[in-house]
Every structure is written in structure tokens, then in C-alpha cells.
Design an enzyme around this catalytic site. Structure first.
Site, PDB file in Angstrom:
ATOM      1  N   TYR A   1      19.295   5.898   6.511  1.00 40.61           N
ATOM      2  CA  TYR A   1      18.666   5.344   5.300  1.00 40.61           C
ATOM      3  C   TYR A   1      19.748   4.762   4.380  1.00 40.61           C
ATOM      4  O   TYR A   1      19.648   3.630   3.910  1.00 40.61           O
ATOM      5  CB  TYR A   1      17.894   6.452   4.590  1.00 40.61           C
ATOM      6  CG  TYR A   1      17.157   6.026   3.346  1.00 40.61           C
ATOM      7  CD1 TYR A   1      16.052   5.186   3.420  1.00 40.61           C
ATOM      8  CD2 TYR A   1      17.550   6.481   2.092  1.00 40.61           C
ATOM      9  CE1 TYR A   1      15.361   4.818   2.282  1.00 40.61           C
ATOM     10  CE2 TYR A   1      16.865   6.119   0.946  1.00 40.61           C
ATOM     11  CZ  TYR A   1      15.770   5.288   1.037  1.00 40.61           C
ATOM     12  OH  TYR A   1      15.081   4.926  -0.090  1.00 40.61           O
TER      13      TYR A   1
ATOM     14  N   ASP B   1       3.160  -7.734   9.059  1.00 43.52           N
ATOM     15  CA  ASP B   1       4.230  -6.911   9.622  1.00 43.52           C
ATOM     16  C   ASP B   1       5.526  -7.606   9.222  1.00 43.52           C
ATOM     17  O   ASP B   1       5.754  -8.763   9.605  1.00 43.52           O
ATOM     18  CB  ASP B   1       4.070  -6.872  11.155  1.00 43.52           C
ATOM     19  CG  ASP B   1       5.205  -6.138  11.845  1.00 43.52           C
ATOM     20  OD1 ASP B   1       6.218  -5.827  11.178  1.00 43.52           O
ATOM     21  OD2 ASP B   1       5.087  -5.897  13.060  1.00 43.52           O
TER      22      ASP B   1
ATOM     23  N   ILE C   1       1.143  -3.690   6.359  1.00 37.61           N
ATOM     24  CA  ILE C   1       0.928  -3.709   7.806  1.00 37.61           C
ATOM     25  C   ILE C   1      -0.485  -3.268   8.167  1.00 37.61           C
ATOM     26  O   ILE C   1      -0.979  -3.535   9.247  1.00 37.61           O
ATOM     27  CB  ILE C   1       1.988  -2.856   8.537  1.00 37.61           C
ATOM     28  CG1 ILE C   1       2.022  -3.175  10.034  1.00 37.61           C
ATOM     29  CG2 ILE C   1       1.788  -1.368   8.278  1.00 37.61           C
ATOM     30  CD1 ILE C   1       3.306  -2.795  10.719  1.00 37.61           C
TER      31      ILE C   1
ATOM     32  N   LYS D   1      20.583   0.980   3.096  1.00 34.42           N
ATOM     33  CA  LYS D   1      20.553   0.641   1.666  1.00 34.42           C
ATOM     34  C   LYS D   1      21.849  -0.050   1.235  1.00 34.42           C
ATOM     35  O   LYS D   1      21.812  -1.039   0.503  1.00 34.42           O
ATOM     36  CB  LYS D   1      20.284   1.903   0.825  1.00 34.42           C
ATOM     37  CG  LYS D   1      18.847   2.397   0.914  1.00 34.42           C
ATOM     38  CD  LYS D   1      17.871   1.341   0.399  1.00 34.42           C
ATOM     39  CE  LYS D   1      16.433   1.702   0.652  1.00 34.42           C
ATOM     40  NZ  LYS D   1      15.485   0.618   0.332  1.00 34.42           N
TER      41      LYS D   1
ATOM     42  N   LEU E   1       0.829  -1.219   0.000  1.00 35.24           N
ATOM     43  CA  LEU E   1       0.000   0.000   0.000  1.00 35.24           C
ATOM     44  C   LEU E   1       0.860   1.265   0.000  1.00 35.24           C
ATOM     45  O   LEU E   1       0.352   2.375   0.133  1.00 35.24           O
ATOM     46  CB  LEU E   1      -0.950   0.002   1.203  1.00 35.24           C
ATOM     47  CG  LEU E   1      -1.966  -1.148   1.226  1.00 35.24           C
ATOM     48  CD1 LEU E   1      -2.916  -1.008   2.414  1.00 35.24           C
ATOM     49  CD2 LEU E   1      -2.758  -1.202  -0.071  1.00 35.24           C
ATOM     50  N   GLY E   2       2.160   1.114  -0.151  1.00 39.08           N
ATOM     51  CA  GLY E   2       3.054   2.273  -0.198  1.00 39.08           C
ATOM     52  C   GLY E   2       3.087   2.907  -1.585  1.00 39.08           C
ATOM     53  O   GLY E   2       2.314   2.534  -2.473  1.00 39.08           O
TER      54      GLY E   2
HETATM   55  N1  SER Z   1      13.131   8.892  -2.687  1.00 42.93           N
HETATM   56  C1  SER Z   1      13.846   8.411  -1.558  1.00 42.93           C
HETATM   57  C2  SER Z   1      13.916   9.415  -0.470  1.00 42.93           C
HETATM   58  O1  SER Z   1      13.875  10.582  -0.768  1.00 42.93           O
HETATM   59  C3  SER Z   1      15.234   8.046  -1.942  1.00 42.93           C
HETATM   60  O2  SER Z   1      15.302   6.767  -2.364  1.00 42.93           O
HETATM   61  O3  SER Z   1      14.060   9.040   0.651  1.00 42.93           O
END
Ligand code: SER
Length: 318
Positions: free
Chosen positions: A142, A53, A35, A146, A10-11
Site C-alpha cells: 500500500y 473498471d 466497478i 502511495k 461507491l467507496g
Molecule cells: N486508512 C487507510 C488504511 O488504513 C490508510 O490510508 O489503509
């Protein structure tokens, strides 16, 4: 890919990818999970849907077994700005979820896709025409998840023979489901505000270039990579891909062609600006083109035309 499990369905990516996959592989063959359940939502109603989840490894394995999936597309993750605000949670979700999904793929011998990002690069990465194989020392949580994710996916491929594949997505622009908590989101927000208010205040400063892509190209890229001949793949996790590179005043100028009088101003958010400053201006996607024929159809002009047309209908603006 015959029977596909999608996490984070749903993202921003999942809601469109699930529908796209259902149109190609058949509605019953794409199991959407998230979730939460959104009643009346197209992704929930148009085919199999399960609440999941991604930190619950037992439920993930049970759902995958129940539906006899042969492919896992793992999308559930926190984006860059949220991850910076909640680094512990970001590590738990981004790495814990990925580990659980890879384990399911290993156990059930599934093909596997998960997105990496331009966020996997950092301040010491060459900024322009960023190579496929280069320095990756990001300074954000982040980015840390990754890069770690790329390494983990390569490990599962080499050590266990799991068919793992991924791309480093640039900022993704779409009109169906808004992204939540990313750095590149300004390039989505601007279209909504342009139509609703005729003006936009950008939290990213003028002159800050980042790679971007329109969602239809991103969906095609996922399918094309997953259907590519494995013997041609030198790289796996993850391929640089991009469709365009622009900075805020360029998207504003393009919108002004359709909405005369559109006004852009700037109120820079230091957190997201610092993240953007640590990412490349433009990345090189030669490896993706050579190894699996990546190409993108939309540029800034054609994307802007389509975004405004589709958003007008969605927002019911005449
Ligand atoms: N679009 C993402 C962000 O801005 C980067 O992968 O976090």
C-alpha cells in the site's frame, strides 16, 4: 471545478464526496463511476452514474469525453490490509488505475485529485510531528503504491502541466459507507460495535497512536485544496493533513462517556499491528495550513458525539 468525474464513487470517501460535490456544483455536474452499480443507492440515483473498471483505460477516456469533464477525482484503490494480502492486485489497481486516470487528465486537460495516505510513511520516518518533506520508505505494498503515486502525480504536473493535487489522509472515520480492509478501520468498527453490543475487541493494540479525521473535514479539505490558488502551492502531491491523533483506549474512553459500561478488549492482529507500527504517531500539517488554509473542525469528542448520534439513526437503535 465545473464538471467532475469521480472514480470509486461507491467507496468510503466516494459515496460521501459525490453527494457533497453534487450539493455544491450541481447534481448533473458530478459523474459518479464505480466497478459495480448498487441499485437504489443514493450516489447512483442522484445524478449521472457509469460503471467503470479503472483498469479499462478506453472506457475511462470515453466516459470522461462523453461528459466533457474538467476535473478527475480518482479514488478507486485497495486499502492497506487488503493490499498486503493481495500485493500483486494492489499494484495493478492502485498504480494501473492511477496511471489511466492521469492519462485521461493529461489528454483532456483536467485538474486532478487523488488521495495519498499516512501509509506513504514507513519505519524510518520521524514518528512524531512527521514533517511534510521527510523520509518515505514504507515497507507495505500500500505504502509503495502511495509513494509511487505521489511521485507520478508530481511528474505529470512538472512534465505535462497537469494540475495534480493531493493530500496524505489519516484514518478516515465515517458512518455512511464502511471502509474496506484498512488498518485504521478499528476506529470506525468500534462505534458500530459499541452501539450494537456495548463492547469491542480491538485488533490494534493499546498505546498505538495514529492520525485520524472525521469525514466532513476530509470532504472540505478536498474541495478547499482543489479550489486553492495554484500560485500559492509550493507542494502538490501530497499534503500532510490530520485532525487528531489517538490510540485505542482514548477512543474507548470517549465512547464510555456516552455508553456507560462500554467494554474494550484487545486481540491484536499481527499484520495490521505491524502496519500501524510503521506509520507515524502524529503528522505535521503546517504546509497545508500555510499553502491553502487547511483546517479541521472535529476533534475526538465532537466526532464521537456526532458518530454515535448518526449511527443510532442508521442502525435504528433507540
Ligand atoms: N486508512 C487507510 C488504511 O488504513 C490508510 O490510508 O489503509
Amino acid at each position: 471545478m465545473k464538471k467532475i468525474l469521480v472514480t470509486g464513487a461507491l467507496g468510503q470517501i466516494g459515496s460521501e464526496l459525490t453527494m457533497h460535490l453534487r450539493s455544491i456544483y450541481g447534481a448533473d455536474n458530478v459523474v459518479a463511476t464505480d466497478i459495480r452499480r448498487l441499485e437504489g443507492n443514493e450516489t447512483v440515483e442522484s445524478g449521472p452514474f457509469e460503471i467503470l473498471d479503472v483498469l479499462d483505460s478506453c472506457s475511462m477516456a470515453e466516459i470522461a469525453k462523453k461528459h466533457e469533464v474538467d476535473t478527475v477525482i480518482h479514488l478507486a484503490a485497495l486499502l492497506s490490509a487488503v493490499a498486503e494480502a493481495k500485493p500483486v492486485l494492489a499494484w495493478q489497481i492502485n498504480m494501473g488505475g492511477l496511471f489511466n486516470a492521469l492519462e485521461v487528465a493529461r489528454e483532456l486537460k483536467c485538474s486532478f485529485f487523488t488521495p495519498s495516505s499516512i501509509g506513504a510513511f514507513g519505519p524510518s520516518t520521524p514518528r512524531d510531528n512527521t514533517p511534510q518533506d521527510t523520509i518515505q520508505r514504507p515497507g507495505t505494498m500500500y505504502g509503495v503504491t502511495k509513494v509511487s503515486g505521489e511521485l507520478l502525480c508530481d511528474y505529470y504536473n512538472k512534465r505535462f502541466g497537469v494540475d495534480t493535487r493531493g493530500v496524505r489522509f489519516p484514518g478516515l472515520i465515517s458512518y455512511v459507507t464502511p471502509p474496506g480492509g484498512g488498518t485504521t478501520d478499528y476506529a470506525v468498527d468500534i462505534y458500530y460495535k459499541a452501539l450494537e453490543e456495548g463492547k469491542y475487541t480491538s485488533y490494534i493494540g493499546e498505546g498505538t497512536y495514529m492520525d485520524m479525521m472525521y469525514m466532513p473535514d476530509a470532504l472540505n479539505a478536498i474541495v478547499n485544496l482543489m479550489e486553492a490558488d495554484a500560485s500559492k502551492l509550493v507542494h502538490r502531491n501530497a499534503f500532510n493533513i490530520t485532525a487528531m491523533s489517538f490510540e485505542p483506549s482514548m477512543i474507548a474512553a470517549e465512547i464510555s462517556k456516552h455508553i456507560p459500561g462500554f467494554k474494550m478488549s484487545y486481540e491484536v492482529d499481527p499484520v495490521r499491528q505491524a502496519i500501524a507500527d510503521s506509520w507515524p504517531n502524529s503528522i505535521d500539517c503546517t504546509a497545508a495550513k500555510e499553502e491553502w488554509g487547511f483546517s479541521a473542525k472535529y476533534d475526538l469528542a465532537s466526532m464521537t458525539e456526532d458518530m454515535l448520534k448518526k449511527l443510532k439513526v442508521k442502525l435504528n437503535i433507540k
